[in-house]
Design an enzyme around this catalytic site. Structure first.
Site, short mmCIF file in Angstrom:
data_model
loop_
_atom_site.label_atom_id
_atom_site.label_comp_id
_atom_site.label_asym_id
_atom_site.label_seq_id
_atom_site.Cartn_x
_atom_site.Cartn_y
_atom_site.Cartn_z
N ASN A 216 36.53 -68.11 10.32
CA ASN A 216 36.70 -69.46 9.78
C ASN A 216 38.08 -70.05 10.06
O ASN A 216 38.31 -71.22 9.79
CB ASN A 216 36.40 -69.48 8.28
CG ASN A 216 34.91 -69.58 8.00
OD1 ASN A 216 34.11 -69.71 8.92
ND2 ASN A 216 34.53 -69.52 6.74
N TYR A 217 38.99 -69.23 10.58
CA TYR A 217 40.24 -69.77 11.13
C TYR A 217 40.07 -69.83 12.66
O TYR A 217 40.82 -69.23 13.42
CB TYR A 217 41.44 -68.88 10.78
CG TYR A 217 41.78 -68.84 9.31
CD1 TYR A 217 41.30 -69.80 8.42
CD2 TYR A 217 42.60 -67.84 8.79
CE1 TYR A 217 41.61 -69.76 7.07
CE2 TYR A 217 42.93 -67.80 7.45
CZ TYR A 217 42.42 -68.76 6.58
OH TYR A 217 42.75 -68.71 5.24
N ARG A 218 39.08 -70.55 13.07
CA ARG A 218 38.63 -70.58 14.46
C ARG A 218 39.80 -70.78 15.42
O ARG A 218 40.64 -71.65 15.23
CB ARG A 218 37.64 -71.73 14.62
CG ARG A 218 36.99 -71.81 15.97
CD ARG A 218 35.89 -70.82 16.17
NE ARG A 218 34.70 -71.15 15.41
CZ ARG A 218 33.56 -70.47 15.49
NH1 ARG A 218 33.47 -69.42 16.28
NH2 ARG A 218 32.51 -70.83 14.76
#
Length: 560
Positions: free
Chosen positions: A473-475
């Protein structure tokens, strides 16, 4: 003679790799959607936007949920179409028609993905399926569950729980405008992760449209697919319609605090102590640290900000800290006692004195700016001297900051293969590299992106290895991408897949190959299929066939 002309034209267009004409694609979808949905043609046309047909509305819809201005420039690749379904059958039809047309489909639930891959593509032809209309939230306090639409935002979910109960909550992110679909697809965590684990640890069911246009739930999909959609990443397995989640109990009294310490105030020593003491402290306590370069008395230095959420009252919190972490010097006057919903507002940086919980229903309460994120995991305590060198490097670079997110507690108790998210026991904390800016100057962007990469390289000795872990989700596209329409997706996907999913990557690939063997649902960092398993025509072939389909009526007129 005319027949020969037609044959030559067909051959010419069948071997053309040019992008599809947006107007033609728009008309094709308007014809295809009613054939695959019980909704009226008028209802269906109302949810299809094209730069060629209704450009003003198209631009508004496209930009409304762009949460990173890096991907909102004139040079940013734009979708041929945007589809904003309001019913499940419209989602089914959109998937079927995109597949028939040979165009890539990008799925957007909130737009917070840091690299914009839910609304930008490296492929020439793509459409966006924007799920923002799927935001119904049904909270059932009697059985402590909620059914949440993929397009709902975390703030809306928190508010709807608060409406029904003051002693229930849900363990998810601190930013209220994050879309539920993307957040839960990647794992999801918040200030209660040490007490309750990840968001996906509380998912009990789901609804999804698969590559064949079928609506599946946990029972009809099977346990392998249910496992995969709880952290295996959005846009790989199908279109999530909703998740069913289990609520968690929260106390009536919660406590928050924020304490800042500069390097001159022993910040390095305090951060070094935090990483040793805190993973084993009471599970009701979560403390995040922000590391930032700041200017104090016209001199640049480093500062650590300790931000806490405690599931209990301030008296117990102060006693706990005095016993385990007295160096921080927490006093009761540093603490603010709040309800759980107020803790949500506090962590979202709203003023508790002037902000009502209703702000959580505002889908655009955040400021959209330019940004870049990266991530790491720390498994061995960093020494005080190591922390000093990190502070000094941040000050030298000048803009980049760190967010240290504490682990321990429930995160150490859940097996690494319980969900696709693997980063559990053995991790002291997670690092988010964070840089935001407001000026669109390309030189600034180049500088700030470079700062993130320089710092990432600098941190190599301090973080996890073989593989170096990362949080989905911290792409971060720096750690690897798949290119084109996925012919080499396995070898390319393995590079980033092992960082995000570690030992769970191969199982995700097997699930992907079983449910979407032709890799229709794909993006720059999606789960690949097993090598050699694709069997359908490539998207390029499908596009060529589609061009012929567009041309046939016109060519027949010539012939007649």
């Amino acid at each position: 003679m005319n027949s020969l002309i037609i044959l030559n034209l067909l051959l010419l267009f069948s071997f053309s790799n040019a992008a599809l004409d947006p107007q033609s694609l728009y008309q094709s979808f308007l014809q295809c959607l009613p054939l695959n949905s019980p909704d009226s043609a008028a209802d269906l046309s109302a949810v299809v936007y094209s730069s060629a047909a209704n450009s003003s509305s198209y631009t508004t819809v496209l930009q409304t949920y762009i949460k990173n201005q890096r991907f909102n420039s004139s040079s940013t690749p734009k979708p041929s179409l945007i589809i904003t379904p309001t019913t499940e059958s419209q989602v089914q039809a959109a998937v079927i028609c995109a597949k028939k047309s040979g165009v890539q489909i990008k799925i957007r639930s909130g737009g917070h993905d840091y690299e914009g891959i839910s609304y930008v593509s490296s492929e020439s032809d793509f459409v966006i399926l924007d799920m923002f209309n799927f935001r119904t939230i049904d909270v059932n306090i009697a059985d402590e569950t909620a059914v949440v639409g993929a397009g709902a935002q975390l703030g809306e979910l928190y508010y709807r729980i608060y409406e029904k109960s003051k002693v229930h909550g849900f363990p998810a992110g601190v930013c209220p405008t994050v879309g539920v679909g993307g957040h839960l697809s990647g794992g999801g965590y918040g200030t209660m992760l040490r007490k309750h684990g990840l968001s996906v640890d509380h998912v009990t069911d789901f609804r999804m449209v698969d590559v064949n246009g079928r609506v599946l739930d946990r029972k009809s999909a099977g346990e392998d697919l249910f496992w995969a959609v709880r952290g295996g990443g959005g846009g790989s397995f199908g279109v999530i319609l909703s998740y069913t989640v289990k609520l968690v109990p929260v106390p009536e009294v919660n406590t928050v605090f924020r304490i800042m310490k500069t390097q001159a105030e022993n910040a390095s020593e305090l951060v070094a102590k935090w990483q040793v003491v805190m993973p084993e402290i009471d599970n009701d306590l979560f403390i995040r640290i922000l590391l930032q370069p700041v200017t104090v008395n016209r001199r640049k230095t480093g500062r650590a900000t300790f931000i806490a959420h405690y599931l209990g009252d301030s008296e117990n919190l102060v006693a706990l800290m005095n016993k385990n972490f007295p160096e921080l010097g927490l006093k009761k006057e540093d603490c603010i006692e709040v309800s759980w919903i107020q803790s949500v507002l506090y962590w979202a940086n709203f003023d508790l004195n002037t902000t009502a919980p209703e702000i959580l229903l505002d889908r655009h309460s955040d400021n959209v700016n330019f940004g870049k994120r990266k991530s790491d995991y720390v498994q061995t305590p960093i020494s005080e001297s190591g922390m000093t060198s990190i502070f000094n490097k941040l000050v030298e670079l000048g803009k980049l900051g760190f967010v240290f997110n504490l682990y321990g507690g429930r995160m150490y108790e859940i097996p690494a293969d319980a969900t696709p998210f693997p980063h559990r026991a053995g991790n002291l904390f997670k690092i988010q590299y964070s840089v935001n800016w407001n000026d669109p100057d390309p030189e600034l962007e180049k500088n700030y992106l470079n700062q993130s990469r320089v710092m990432y390289e600098f941190m190599t000795p301090f973080v996890s290895k073989n593989p170096r872990g990362a949080y989905l989700n911290y792409r971060d596209l720096d750690i690897g991408v798949t290119t084109g329409d996925g012919k080499n997706s396995y070898s390319e996907g393995e590079v980033y897949g092992e960082k995000y999913f570690m030992g769970n990557f191969e199982r995700l690939v097997k699930v992907k190959t079983a449910v979407d063997p032709d890799n229709f649902f794909r993006n720059e960092q999606s789960i690949p299929t097993l090598a050699g398993k694709t069997s359908a025509p490539s998207s390029g072939v499908a596009r060529k066939m589609m061009k012929i389909q567009f041309l046939l009526p016109w060519l027949l007129k010539i012939l007649l």
